[in-house]
Design a protein around this motif. Structure first.
Motif, mmCIF file in Angstrom:
data_model
loop_
_atom_site.group_PDB
_atom_site.id
_atom_site.type_symbol
_atom_site.label_atom_id
_atom_site.label_comp_id
_atom_site.label_asym_id
_atom_site.label_seq_id
_atom_site.Cartn_x
_atom_site.Cartn_y
_atom_site.Cartn_z
ATOM 1 N N TYR A 54 0.330 2.855 17.530
ATOM 2 C CA TYR A 54 0.820 4.082 16.901
ATOM 3 C C TYR A 54 0.718 3.997 15.388
ATOM 4 O O TYR A 54 1.113 3.014 14.774
ATOM 5 C CB TYR A 54 2.285 4.324 17.260
ATOM 6 C CG TYR A 54 2.517 4.657 18.703
ATOM 7 C CD1 TYR A 54 2.033 5.838 19.259
ATOM 8 C CD2 TYR A 54 3.250 3.809 19.521
ATOM 9 C CE1 TYR A 54 2.259 6.153 20.582
ATOM 10 C CE2 TYR A 54 3.474 4.110 20.851
ATOM 11 C CZ TYR A 54 2.982 5.293 21.376
ATOM 12 O OH TYR A 54 3.207 5.598 22.688
ATOM 13 N N THR A 55 0.175 5.056 14.784
ATOM 14 C CA THR A 55 0.166 5.199 13.331
ATOM 15 C C THR A 55 0.783 6.562 13.010
ATOM 16 O O THR A 55 1.019 7.366 13.906
ATOM 17 C CB THR A 55 -1.259 5.129 12.746
ATOM 18 O OG1 THR A 55 -2.012 6.238 13.230
ATOM 19 C CG2 THR A 55 -1.948 3.825 13.094
ATOM 20 N N TYR A 56 1.015 6.818 11.744
ATOM 21 C CA TYR A 56 1.592 8.104 11.354
ATOM 22 C C TYR A 56 0.598 9.244 11.538
ATOM 23 O O TYR A 56 0.983 10.387 11.700
ATOM 24 C CB TYR A 56 2.102 8.053 9.914
ATOM 25 C CG TYR A 56 3.281 7.131 9.755
ATOM 26 C CD1 TYR A 56 4.467 7.363 10.448
ATOM 27 C CD2 TYR A 56 3.211 6.015 8.929
ATOM 28 C CE1 TYR A 56 5.548 6.517 10.321
ATOM 29 C CE2 TYR A 56 4.297 5.156 8.792
ATOM 30 C CZ TYR A 56 5.458 5.423 9.486
ATOM 31 O OH TYR A 56 6.532 4.573 9.357
ATOM 32 N N GLU A 57 -0.702 8.950 11.537
ATOM 33 C CA GLU A 57 -1.726 9.982 11.732
ATOM 34 C C GLU A 57 -2.094 10.178 13.188
ATOM 35 O O GLU A 57 -2.791 11.115 13.524
ATOM 36 C CB GLU A 57 -3.003 9.630 10.945
ATOM 37 C CG GLU A 57 -2.886 9.874 9.465
ATOM 38 C CD GLU A 57 -2.258 8.696 8.736
ATOM 39 O OE1 GLU A 57 -2.501 7.549 9.129
ATOM 40 O OE2 GLU A 57 -1.501 8.936 7.786
ATOM 41 N N ASP A 98 -0.604 2.126 7.679
ATOM 42 C CA ASP A 98 0.029 3.362 8.150
ATOM 43 C C ASP A 98 0.572 3.261 9.573
ATOM 44 O O ASP A 98 0.796 4.278 10.216
ATOM 45 C CB ASP A 98 -0.950 4.530 8.036
ATOM 46 C CG ASP A 98 -2.173 4.352 8.911
ATOM 47 O OD1 ASP A 98 -2.497 3.202 9.259
ATOM 48 O OD2 ASP A 98 -2.808 5.368 9.240
ATOM 49 N N ASP A 100 3.155 3.023 12.595
ATOM 50 C CA ASP A 100 4.474 3.632 12.758
ATOM 51 C C ASP A 100 5.506 2.533 13.008
ATOM 52 O O ASP A 100 5.573 1.971 14.097
ATOM 53 C CB ASP A 100 4.443 4.623 13.923
ATOM 54 C CG ASP A 100 5.683 5.485 14.010
ATOM 55 O OD1 ASP A 100 6.713 5.111 13.416
ATOM 56 O OD2 ASP A 100 5.614 6.535 14.674
#
Length: 166
Positions: A54-57, A98, A100
């Motif tokens: 998981y990333t913020y994007e 980035d 999460d």
């Protein structure tokens, strides 16, 4: 980095390579000791190629994350997964700035680094190179069909004639 046939089997330590698929499951070979095991279809198995971080994007494929680790370490070993959580999260922040932090836990980071180090020890950390196995048809063989193309101009494959009895 190709993770297509690399497996993680729930309840079993280490990583495995998918060798043969059977009617009731499959045969996998351990990357740790080379022993072959049979796994039934009821086991919880994860293909590393299907795992994302998981990333913020959005989500980043595990192969991309491992490639970033390989680039940072010059295809060498990463830090040990046994380091303290603060050091691991700082390291992972360098690799994937980035990610999460609320959904990627320290246990996930440990698992990723452990997997990377296993793959690196077996020499499976390489640059990803796409190789085409089939040749594309020549441009002359392709027919572009548009709304303006009359049906009569589109070549259909020839049908075999049936032999009839007389």
């Amino acid at each position: 980095m190709n993770l297509e046939k690399i497996l993680s089997i729930s309840g079993k330590p280490g990583l495995y390579i998918l060798r043969v698929q059977t009617r009731t499951g499959f045969v996998a070979e351990s990357l740790v000791d080379g022993k072959k095991i049979t796994v039934n279809l009821k086991s919880n198995v994860s293909l590393l190629s299907e795992i994302s971080v998981y990333t913020y994007e959005g989500e980043k494929p595990l192969s991309d994350v491992m490639q970033k680790i390989a680039d940072k370490e010059n295809k060498g070993q990463a830090i040990s997964h046994k380091e303290d959580n603060a050091k691991l999260t700082a390291y992972f922040k360098e690799i994937l700035p980035d990610y999460d932090e609320e959904r990627v836990y320290p246990s996930d980071i440990k698992k990723i680094l452990n997997w990377y180090n296993m793959l690196q020890a077996k020499g499976l950390v390489t640059d990803e190179v796409a190789v085409a196995t089939e040749e594309a048809p020549a441009a002359e063989e392709l027919v572009a069909v548009t709304e303006e193309t009359p049906i009569a101009e589109v070549k259909a494959p020839a049908k075999k004639a049936k032999a009839t009895k007389e």
